[in-house]
Write a protein that holds these residues in place. Structure first.
Motif, PDB file in Angstrom:
ATOM      1  N   ARG A 132      40.006  38.405  33.954  1.00  0.00           N
ATOM      2  CA  ARG A 132      41.343  38.542  34.518  1.00  0.00           C
ATOM      3  C   ARG A 132      41.214  39.010  35.963  1.00  0.00           C
ATOM      4  O   ARG A 132      40.410  39.891  36.271  1.00  0.00           O
ATOM      5  CB  ARG A 132      42.155  39.552  33.698  1.00  0.00           C
ATOM      6  CG  ARG A 132      43.621  39.652  34.077  1.00  0.00           C
ATOM      7  CD  ARG A 132      44.289  40.798  33.313  1.00  0.00           C
ATOM      8  NE  ARG A 132      44.204  40.610  31.875  1.00  0.00           N
ATOM      9  CZ  ARG A 132      45.190  40.126  31.130  1.00  0.00           C
ATOM     10  NH1 ARG A 132      46.317  39.753  31.693  1.00  0.00           N
ATOM     11  NH2 ARG A 132      45.026  40.000  29.822  1.00  0.00           N
ATOM     12  N   VAL A 133      42.000  38.408  36.840  1.00  0.00           N
ATOM     13  CA  VAL A 133      42.075  38.845  38.231  1.00  0.00           C
ATOM     14  C   VAL A 133      43.490  39.361  38.466  1.00  0.00           C
ATOM     15  O   VAL A 133      44.468  38.631  38.260  1.00  0.00           O
ATOM     16  CB  VAL A 133      41.752  37.702  39.212  1.00  0.00           C
ATOM     17  CG1 VAL A 133      41.735  38.234  40.649  1.00  0.00           C
ATOM     18  CG2 VAL A 133      40.411  37.050  38.871  1.00  0.00           C
ATOM     19  N   ILE A 134      43.596  40.618  38.875  1.00  0.00           N
ATOM     20  CA  ILE A 134      44.889  41.268  39.085  1.00  0.00           C
ATOM     21  C   ILE A 134      45.114  41.429  40.582  1.00  0.00           C
ATOM     22  O   ILE A 134      44.280  42.006  41.291  1.00  0.00           O
ATOM     23  CB  ILE A 134      44.934  42.636  38.390  1.00  0.00           C
ATOM     24  CG1 ILE A 134      44.664  42.449  36.882  1.00  0.00           C
ATOM     25  CG2 ILE A 134      46.283  43.316  38.604  1.00  0.00           C
ATOM     26  CD1 ILE A 134      44.454  43.727  36.132  1.00  0.00           C
ATOM     27  N   GLY A 135      46.217  40.883  41.043  1.00  0.00           N
ATOM     28  CA  GLY A 135      46.560  40.959  42.454  1.00  0.00           C
ATOM     29  C   GLY A 135      47.775  41.811  42.702  1.00  0.00           C
ATOM     30  O   GLY A 135      48.345  42.401  41.785  1.00  0.00           O
ATOM     31  N   THR A 136      48.197  41.865  43.950  1.00  0.00           N
ATOM     32  CA  THR A 136      49.345  42.688  44.332  1.00  0.00           C
ATOM     33  C   THR A 136      50.673  42.081  43.901  1.00  0.00           C
ATOM     34  O   THR A 136      51.690  42.778  43.849  1.00  0.00           O
ATOM     35  CB  THR A 136      49.356  42.896  45.849  1.00  0.00           C
ATOM     36  OG1 THR A 136      49.306  41.615  46.508  1.00  0.00           O
ATOM     37  CG2 THR A 136      48.152  43.731  46.292  1.00  0.00           C
ATOM     38  N   LYS A 137      50.685  40.785  43.553  1.00  0.00           N
ATOM     39  CA  LYS A 137      51.941  40.126  43.182  1.00  0.00           C
ATOM     40  C   LYS A 137      51.869  39.411  41.843  1.00  0.00           C
ATOM     41  O   LYS A 137      52.839  38.747  41.447  1.00  0.00           O
ATOM     42  CB  LYS A 137      52.342  39.126  44.261  1.00  0.00           C
ATOM     43  CG  LYS A 137      52.634  39.769  45.609  1.00  0.00           C
ATOM     44  CD  LYS A 137      53.034  38.729  46.639  1.00  0.00           C
ATOM     45  CE  LYS A 137      53.323  39.366  47.989  1.00  0.00           C
ATOM     46  NZ  LYS A 137      53.703  38.359  49.018  1.00  0.00           N
ATOM     47  N   GLY A 138      50.734  39.530  41.152  1.00  0.00           N
ATOM     48  CA  GLY A 138      50.612  38.847  39.870  1.00  0.00           C
ATOM     49  C   GLY A 138      49.211  38.958  39.334  1.00  0.00           C
ATOM     50  O   GLY A 138      48.366  39.690  39.868  1.00  0.00           O
ATOM     51  N   GLN A 139      48.941  38.224  38.269  1.00  0.00           N
ATOM     52  CA  GLN A 139      47.612  38.250  37.666  1.00  0.00           C
ATOM     53  C   GLN A 139      47.294  36.911  37.025  1.00  0.00           C
ATOM     54  O   GLN A 139      48.195  36.151  36.642  1.00  0.00           O
ATOM     55  CB  GLN A 139      47.507  39.367  36.635  1.00  0.00           C
ATOM     56  CG  GLN A 139      48.536  39.303  35.525  1.00  0.00           C
ATOM     57  CD  GLN A 139      48.445  40.508  34.612  1.00  0.00           C
ATOM     58  OE1 GLN A 139      47.615  40.540  33.712  1.00  0.00           O
ATOM     59  NE2 GLN A 139      49.304  41.483  34.849  1.00  0.00           N
ATOM     60  N   LEU A 140      45.996  36.638  36.934  1.00  0.00           N
ATOM     61  CA  LEU A 140      45.529  35.386  36.363  1.00  0.00           C
ATOM     62  C   LEU A 140      44.494  35.695  35.294  1.00  0.00           C
ATOM     63  O   LEU A 140      43.500  36.379  35.561  1.00  0.00           O
ATOM     64  CB  LEU A 140      44.905  34.502  37.452  1.00  0.00           C
ATOM     65  CG  LEU A 140      44.281  33.184  36.993  1.00  0.00           C
ATOM     66  CD1 LEU A 140      45.346  32.232  36.472  1.00  0.00           C
ATOM     67  CD2 LEU A 140      43.499  32.531  38.132  1.00  0.00           C
ATOM     68  N   GLU A 141      44.720  35.193  34.086  1.00  0.00           N
ATOM     69  CA  GLU A 141      43.769  35.353  32.993  1.00  0.00           C
ATOM     70  C   GLU A 141      43.141  34.001  32.688  1.00  0.00           C
ATOM     71  O   GLU A 141      43.836  32.985  32.559  1.00  0.00           O
ATOM     72  CB  GLU A 141      44.450  35.891  31.739  1.00  0.00           C
ATOM     73  CG  GLU A 141      43.488  36.079  30.575  1.00  0.00           C
ATOM     74  CD  GLU A 141      44.177  36.551  29.300  1.00  0.00           C
ATOM     75  OE1 GLU A 141      43.492  36.670  28.271  1.00  0.00           O
ATOM     76  OE2 GLU A 141      45.395  36.782  29.334  1.00  0.00           O
ATOM     77  N   VAL A 142      41.819  33.974  32.552  1.00  0.00           N
ATOM     78  CA  VAL A 142      41.078  32.751  32.245  1.00  0.00           C
ATOM     79  C   VAL A 142      40.318  32.974  30.944  1.00  0.00           C
ATOM     80  O   VAL A 142      39.538  33.919  30.821  1.00  0.00           O
ATOM     81  CB  VAL A 142      40.098  32.389  33.379  1.00  0.00           C
ATOM     82  CG1 VAL A 142      39.370  31.085  33.050  1.00  0.00           C
ATOM     83  CG2 VAL A 142      40.833  32.272  34.712  1.00  0.00           C
ATOM     84  N   SER A 143      40.574  32.103  29.954  1.00  0.00           N
ATOM     85  CA  SER A 143      39.938  32.265  28.648  1.00  0.00           C
ATOM     86  C   SER A 143      39.751  30.893  27.996  1.00  0.00           C
ATOM     87  O   SER A 143      40.719  30.136  27.880  1.00  0.00           O
ATOM     88  CB  SER A 143      40.799  33.152  27.750  1.00  0.00           C
ATOM     89  OG  SER A 143      40.225  33.282  26.474  1.00  0.00           O
ATOM     90  N   PRO A 144      38.532  30.552  27.597  1.00  0.00           N
ATOM     91  CA  PRO A 144      37.304  31.295  27.860  1.00  0.00           C
ATOM     92  C   PRO A 144      36.933  31.216  29.338  1.00  0.00           C
ATOM     93  O   PRO A 144      37.279  30.241  30.021  1.00  0.00           O
ATOM     94  CB  PRO A 144      36.270  30.584  26.992  1.00  0.00           C
ATOM     95  CG  PRO A 144      36.773  29.169  26.925  1.00  0.00           C
ATOM     96  CD  PRO A 144      38.271  29.277  26.880  1.00  0.00           C
ATOM     97  N   GLY A 145      36.211  32.217  29.787  1.00  0.00           N
ATOM     98  CA  GLY A 145      35.867  32.249  31.188  1.00  0.00           C
ATOM     99  C   GLY A 145      34.585  31.516  31.518  1.00  0.00           C
ATOM    100  O   GLY A 145      34.428  31.040  32.643  1.00  0.00           O
ATOM    101  N   TYR A 146      33.665  31.420  30.529  1.00  0.00           N
ATOM    102  CA  TYR A 146      32.308  30.999  30.877  1.00  0.00           C
ATOM    103  C   TYR A 146      31.683  29.980  29.923  1.00  0.00           C
ATOM    104  O   TYR A 146      30.739  29.292  30.303  1.00  0.00           O
ATOM    105  CB  TYR A 146      31.392  32.221  30.932  1.00  0.00           C
ATOM    106  CG  TYR A 146      31.989  33.387  31.677  1.00  0.00           C
ATOM    107  CD1 TYR A 146      32.142  33.350  33.063  1.00  0.00           C
ATOM    108  CD2 TYR A 146      32.412  34.540  31.008  1.00  0.00           C
ATOM    109  CE1 TYR A 146      32.686  34.425  33.761  1.00  0.00           C
ATOM    110  CE2 TYR A 146      32.959  35.613  31.697  1.00  0.00           C
ATOM    111  CZ  TYR A 146      33.094  35.555  33.067  1.00  0.00           C
ATOM    112  OH  TYR A 146      33.640  36.607  33.752  1.00  0.00           O
TER     113      TYR A 146
END
Length: 358
Positions: A245-259
């Motif tokens: 998961r990448v959390i930013g100042t205006k939102g977030q992005l979850e990637v699953s599966p990541g790898y």
């Protein structure tokens, strides 16, 4: 159409389940030789894929000089990567090397130097750099859709059985080297910069014989420019989990599966309390990786996940190891990486069903 001719060096699990079947449908690549320490298995694989030439490891240099191949795919234990890649370079043969690129910075630098001096390409086998879902995740962040990315958080875990080569210290095995490398590479490219500091902790289940030589788990935190943090936990003893998961100042992005390469990737983008999910088709990542590297060879273009990319990850992992060993944070000094994965690197191939597992 001209095709790049490959030898697969090492016919273990990853070559059998992924590389050999994937290469067959890349369109611009073909397998022309096998280098293996198991003649029986090599013979069966050669018959299955229609490969005429089989070599033992002690005939590797003979194979390199034979004129049968343009490139090698090296899928050997980590401790053997440098030797086999350097010998390929000196013979004028390109090398696609499984990650981690080598066991320390000195070996990585020697591999890079050998390739540059010979005028051949060295590519670290980061198959996700050509995977469309992963490239879209990077592009979402580059477009500013979650604002400024501030935090990366990831868990990658699966149980490894006793006797697996990943559990051997002599080959620089362990969860950090085998699966933590994915987390390190991901956060470097998602943030678009290099870490400056590492802290880490290791742990193992008491009495578990699998972890006599390597740790069961590694937890690491990396500091990046702008006081951003990348955190990940990898384990060879936990249940199957693979996400970031990448959390930013205006939102977030979850990637699953990541790898993982054996399932479809899902992206969940959350902004203003609303979540949009996009599920990508399951692509054959090894077909894409091979097609991309062969394109680079045929067009004379240096691959993006080059030896320098593999070197950076090894430097970071060695700093994580030292931080865990000493209990003290470790400074990391890396030059900015000159490139990051871009959308034009995407290669979309259907999954391959025809494979031989021995």
């Amino acid at each position: 159409m001209k095709k790049v001719r490959y030898a697969v060096v090492g016919t273990g699990w990853i070559s059998q389940i992924a590389f050999m079947p994937g290469l067959a449908q890349s369109g611009n690549s073909e397998l022309t030789a096998i280098v293996s320490g198991n003649p029986a298995n090599a013979g069966k694989l050669a018959e299955f894929y229609g490969i005429k030439h089989i070599y033992s490891y002690d005939r590797y240099d003979e194979m390199l000089a034979s004129g049968l191949v343009d490139a090698v795919y090296i899928a050997l234990p980590n401790s053997m990567h440098a030797d086999y890649a350097i010998r390929a370079a000196k013979a004028g043969i390109h090398a696609l090397v499984e990650k981690p690129l080598a066991i320390d910075a000195a070996e990585c630098e020697a591999m890079i130097r050998a390739a540059d001096e010979a005028g051949v390409y060295l590519m670290t086998a980061y198959r996700l750099h050509t995977e469309p879902g992963t490239l879209e995740a990077i592009d979402i962040i580059r477009r500013g859709e979650i604002g400024e990315p501030r935090l990366f958080s990831s868990v990658f875990s699966f149980p490894v059985g006793a006797g697996n080569h990943r559990l051997k210290a002599a080959h620089w095995g362990g969860p950090l080297q085998d699966i933590g490398v994915y987390c390190v590479n991901a956060v470097r490219h998602l943030f678009g910069s290099e870490p400056t500091e590492a802290i880490a902790t290791i742990a193992s289940a008491p009495g578990d014989p699998r972890f006599a030589e390597v740790e069961e788990m590694v937890s690491a935190t990396l500091r990046f420019p702008g006081d951003r943090l990348g955190q990940f936990l990898v384990s060879f003893g936990g249940d199957d989990l693979d996400q970031y998961r990448v959390i930013g100042t205006k939102g977030q992005l979850e990637v699953s599966p990541g790898y993982r390469f054996d399932r479809a990737i899902s992206l969940r983008l959350t902004r203003g309390g609303e979540t949009v999910e996009r599920i990508f088709p399951q692509y054959d990542q090894f077909s894409g990786q091979s097609a991309y590297f062969s394109d680079c060879i045929l067009k004379g273009v240096r691959p993006e996940p080059d030896g320098g990319d593999g070197l950076a990850d090894v430097v970071v992992m060695r700093a994580i190891e030292e931080a865990a060993k000493t209990g003290r944070s470790q400074k990391i000094a890396l030059p900015p990486h000159p490139s990051h994965p871009t959308p034009d690197m995407a290669r979309a191939f259907p999954t391959v069903e025809r494979r031989l597992m021995l």
